[in-house]
Design an enzyme around this catalytic site. Structure first.
Site: not given
Length: 307
Positions: A219-221, A223-224, A250-251
């Site tokens: 996961s890149m926040g 940025e996708g 994220g969960d």
């Protein structure tokens, strides 16, 4: 069946302020309390899209009673081990600039006997096991490694979402899916986070598969996200949504991965569902998951690029 394990649940208290000022009086607005903890958030997300799960882990005291009651109200099956002390309460404050400040308690201590009781309860599990989040005092750093070995011996598939020593130890047992973020990847491989471009992250993700992992999701926040298997890799940009809070995003993605494992979805279907659920979580307050209709609408907006 999907089983989620939360070693250190929490009553998640979320609130908003116009501007958070350290050392001054801050008046909170839109305060709400939710049953929280990463595994519990996964179960809540699955429940919102009509997928059953069993939530387990450790609960204690009045805060634990609150969480049990809330899960029962939501219709989520649970089987927690009761321990001494009181389940923690975490405060998450979001300001007008969408900057999140988190104040998390440590949580109650667990004894070796408590851990053994949890391991015994997992002996009857089948399907998919989700191991996510941190652990309370008294829990060894290799606990996710132990549980992954146990789960694989029972024929379960395992998803690991952890960081630090829990991640480093857990991946040694070859969980089927892992979901590090960019920082956790840089931390594990001891490389500067700013050097992690897509190509390098893909290479490092495949190194993580040497113990048997089949899918790595980074996961890149904003940025996708990056989805990597041994022979495929795809980048998915973040969806443009009315943003409320990243708490639980994220969960929610892990919930999509668990659902996909259970149903045997393709990589494209897996990524689409996971990204839609994560984006949906960002559209709600607190740790509330998005409803099924919202998720379906978001799935239609998901795009990707093959690497």
């Amino acid at each position: 069946m999907i089983t989620t394990v939360t070693f250190n649940p929490a009553v998640d208290k979320t609130a908003q302020v116009q501007r958070l000022e350290p050392g001054r009086l801050n008046r909170l607005q839109n305060v709400r309390q939710d049953a929280g903890g990463k595994g519990i958030n996964v179960s809540k997300t699955l429940n919102a899209i009509g997928i059953g799960s069993r939530a387990t882990g450790f609960l204690a005291g009045s805060a634990g009673t609150f969480i049990r009651k809330r899960l029962e109200e939501l219709g989520i099956t649970h089987d927690f081990v009761e321990i001494e002390g009181n389940t923690r309460t975490n405060l998450k404050v979001l300001d007008a600039d969408m900057t999140l400040t988190e104040l998390n308690e440590a949580g109650p201590a667990c004894s070796q006997e408590d851990i053994l009781r949890l391991q015994n309860r997992l002996e009857g599990a089948s399907g998919v096991l989700v191991l996510s989040g941190n652990v309370g005092p008294g829990v060894p750093a290799d606990i996710y490694r132990q549980l992954t070995v146990q789960a694989h011996s029972q024929g379960l598939q395992v998803i690991l979402d952890a960081d630090g020593p829990l991640f480093a130890e857990g991946i040694q047992a070859g969980p089927d899916v892992i979901k590090p973020n960019r920082f956790e990847l840089s931390q594990y491989f001891q490389v500067p986070e700013e050097t992690l471009d897509t190509a390098l992250m893909t290479d490092l993700s495949r190194k993580l598969m040497e113990t048997g992992t089949k899918l790595v999701v980074v996961s890149m926040g904003e940025e996708g996200s990056l989805f990597v298997t041994r022979d495929q890799a795809m980048v998915l940009p973040a969806l443009k949504i009315p943003f409320q809070s990243a708490v639980g995003a994220g969960d929610a993605m892990v919930a999509g991965l668990a659902c996909s494992l259970e149903q045997g979805l393709s990589l494209e279907e897996t990524a689409t569902l996971a990204v839609a659920l994560s984006a949906g979580a960002c559209m709600t307050e607190g740790t509330q998951p998005a409803d099924a209709d919202t998720v379906e609408a978001l799935k239609a907006c998901v795009t990707w690029t093959w690497l």
